[in-house]
Design a protein around this motif. Structure first.
Motif, PDB file in Angstrom:
ATOM      1  N   THR A  37       0.824  -1.222   0.000  1.00 43.76           N
ATOM      2  CA  THR A  37       0.000   0.000   0.000  1.00 43.76           C
ATOM      3  C   THR A  37       0.853   1.265   0.000  1.00 43.76           C
ATOM      4  OG1 THR A  37      -0.293   0.244   2.409  1.00 43.76           O
ATOM      5  CG2 THR A  37      -1.787  -1.263   1.247  1.00 43.76           C
ATOM      6  N   GLN A 132     -13.038   3.562 -13.035  1.00 43.74           N
ATOM      7  CA  GLN A 132     -12.014   3.789 -12.022  1.00 43.74           C
ATOM      8  C   GLN A 132     -10.942   4.764 -12.508  1.00 43.74           C
ATOM      9  OE1 GLN A 132     -10.187   0.090 -10.907  1.00 43.74           O
ATOM     10  NE2 GLN A 132      -9.389   0.860  -8.990  1.00 43.74           N
ATOM     11  N   ARG A 163      -6.971  -7.120 -10.682  1.00 45.07           N
ATOM     12  CA  ARG A 163      -6.775  -6.743  -9.281  1.00 45.07           C
ATOM     13  C   ARG A 163      -5.408  -7.193  -8.768  1.00 45.07           C
ATOM     14  NH1 ARG A 163     -12.914  -8.367  -7.407  1.00 45.07           N
ATOM     15  NH2 ARG A 163     -13.945  -6.708  -8.563  1.00 45.07           N
ATOM     16  N   LEU A 191      -5.033   5.713  -6.452  1.00 43.35           N
ATOM     17  CA  LEU A 191      -5.123   4.255  -6.332  1.00 43.35           C
ATOM     18  C   LEU A 191      -4.413   3.767  -5.072  1.00 43.35           C
ATOM     19  CD1 LEU A 191      -4.465   3.207 -10.041  1.00 43.35           C
ATOM     20  CD2 LEU A 191      -6.620   2.955  -8.793  1.00 43.35           C
ATOM     21  N   GLU A 194      -6.565   5.471  -1.836  1.00 36.90           N
ATOM     22  CA  GLU A 194      -7.950   5.078  -1.618  1.00 36.90           C
ATOM     23  C   GLU A 194      -8.182   3.575  -1.755  1.00 36.90           C
ATOM     24  OE1 GLU A 194     -10.558   7.430  -4.030  1.00 36.90           O
ATOM     25  OE2 GLU A 194      -9.844   9.335  -3.164  1.00 36.90           O
ATOM     26  N   GLN A 195      -7.302   2.880  -2.480  1.00 32.05           N
ATOM     27  CA  GLN A 195      -7.518   1.451  -2.693  1.00 32.05           C
ATOM     28  C   GLN A 195      -6.351   0.590  -2.240  1.00 32.05           C
ATOM     29  OE1 GLN A 195      -9.298   0.488  -6.499  1.00 32.05           O
ATOM     30  NE2 GLN A 195      -9.994   2.606  -6.737  1.00 32.05           N
ATOM     31  N   GLN A 197      -3.352   0.324  -3.425  1.00 32.29           N
ATOM     32  CA  GLN A 197      -2.651  -0.325  -4.529  1.00 32.29           C
ATOM     33  C   GLN A 197      -1.145  -0.092  -4.422  1.00 32.29           C
ATOM     34  OE1 GLN A 197      -3.831  -2.282  -7.449  1.00 32.29           O
ATOM     35  NE2 GLN A 197      -1.659  -2.671  -7.071  1.00 32.29           N
TER      36      GLN A 197
END
Length: 255
Positions: A37, A132, A163, A191, A194-195, A197
């Motif tokens: 992350t 997205q 993903r 990304l 918030e996700q 990634q």
């Protein structure tokens, strides 16, 4: 700490034969980890080994020595089939040149990795991937009907469709103007934030590097320094010192 790392390289070396002259050592005993992350930029002078590091970390190239671990899997013992499956299922890759197929629409390009994996893409998941990246209404357009920045965002959607645990980007803004570059970099930053990634990016651009959480610097295939919470000015000054051959000062790890 290693359990928190999406990618880890341990004492990785890579040499390339160069005809009758001595082999070129692109990586020379690199040990570095990339936390989950987070957004890391890789920088260095031309020929420093940036792209080779990225390719070894992503399983696109095999090192001559050392160990590469991606999402807890040691790539070394994997055969080509298993390595291909790992790249397909856990890794996304973004190229400078977009690498979209001109005869396919945005939706078809995004769904292509799933088709190559033997899956039929669901229209909803393809639309979700395009939404997205801010292109939910452009799914029926061909690459030739889109700007460079839009094409790169389609390429990002294609990389995200499976993903992946890690997103690798090799000079993702190198072919874009400043406005399109900013849009792509803001998307990559979002990304991560918030996700969650995990993203690893090679770049030569200090402005691009300033979007990352950390910048690592290579010289002659070796990790020389890193900078946390980078700014474009600090990165540019550090790169100028590296390229001049002077001993860089003032990063103290960027902490």
């Amino acid at each position: 700490m290693e359990n928190d790392q999406a990618v880890r390289l341990e004492q990785v070396s890579r040499c390339y034969a160069s005809g009758s002259s001595a082999a070129v050592r692109a990586l020379d005993g690199i040990t570095v980890g990339f936390d989950r992350t987070t957004f890391t930029a890789i920088m260095g002078p031309s020929g420093s080994g940036k792209s080779t590091l990225l390719q070894c970390a992503a399983g696109l190239d095999r090192p001559d020595a050392g160990r590469v671990v991606v999402d807890g899997v040691d790539l070394g013992p994997l055969g080509e089939k298993a390595l291909t499956e790992l790249r397909r299922d856990r890794i996304g890759f973004i190229f400078q040149a977009f690498n979209l197929l001109g005869a396919l629409t945005a939706e078809q390009n995004v769904g292509l990795p799933l088709r190559l994996a033997g899956r039929r893409p669901q229209a909803a998941e393809v639309r979700a991937a395009l939404t997205q990246v801010g292109l939910g209404e452009r799914g029926g357009h061909l690459p030739s009907q889109m700007s460079g920045g839009q094409q790169q965002r389609v390429a990002i959607a294609r990389a995200l469709i499976a993903r992946p645990k890690v997103l690798f980007a090799d000079e993702p803004t190198g072919a874009l103007d400043s406005s399109s570059s900013r849009t792509v970099l803001e998307l990559l930053r979002t990304l991560v934030d918030e996700q969650g990634q995990t993203t690893i990016m090679v770049t030569h651009d200090p402005v691009a590097a300033s979007y990352a959480d950390r910048v690592i610097f290579l010289v002659d295939g070796r990790l020389t320094d890193e900078m946390h919470r980078p700014t474009a000015q600090r990165v540019a000054e550090h790169m100028a010192q590296l390229e001049s051959g002077a001993q860089p000062v003032g990063t103290d790890g960027g902490r």
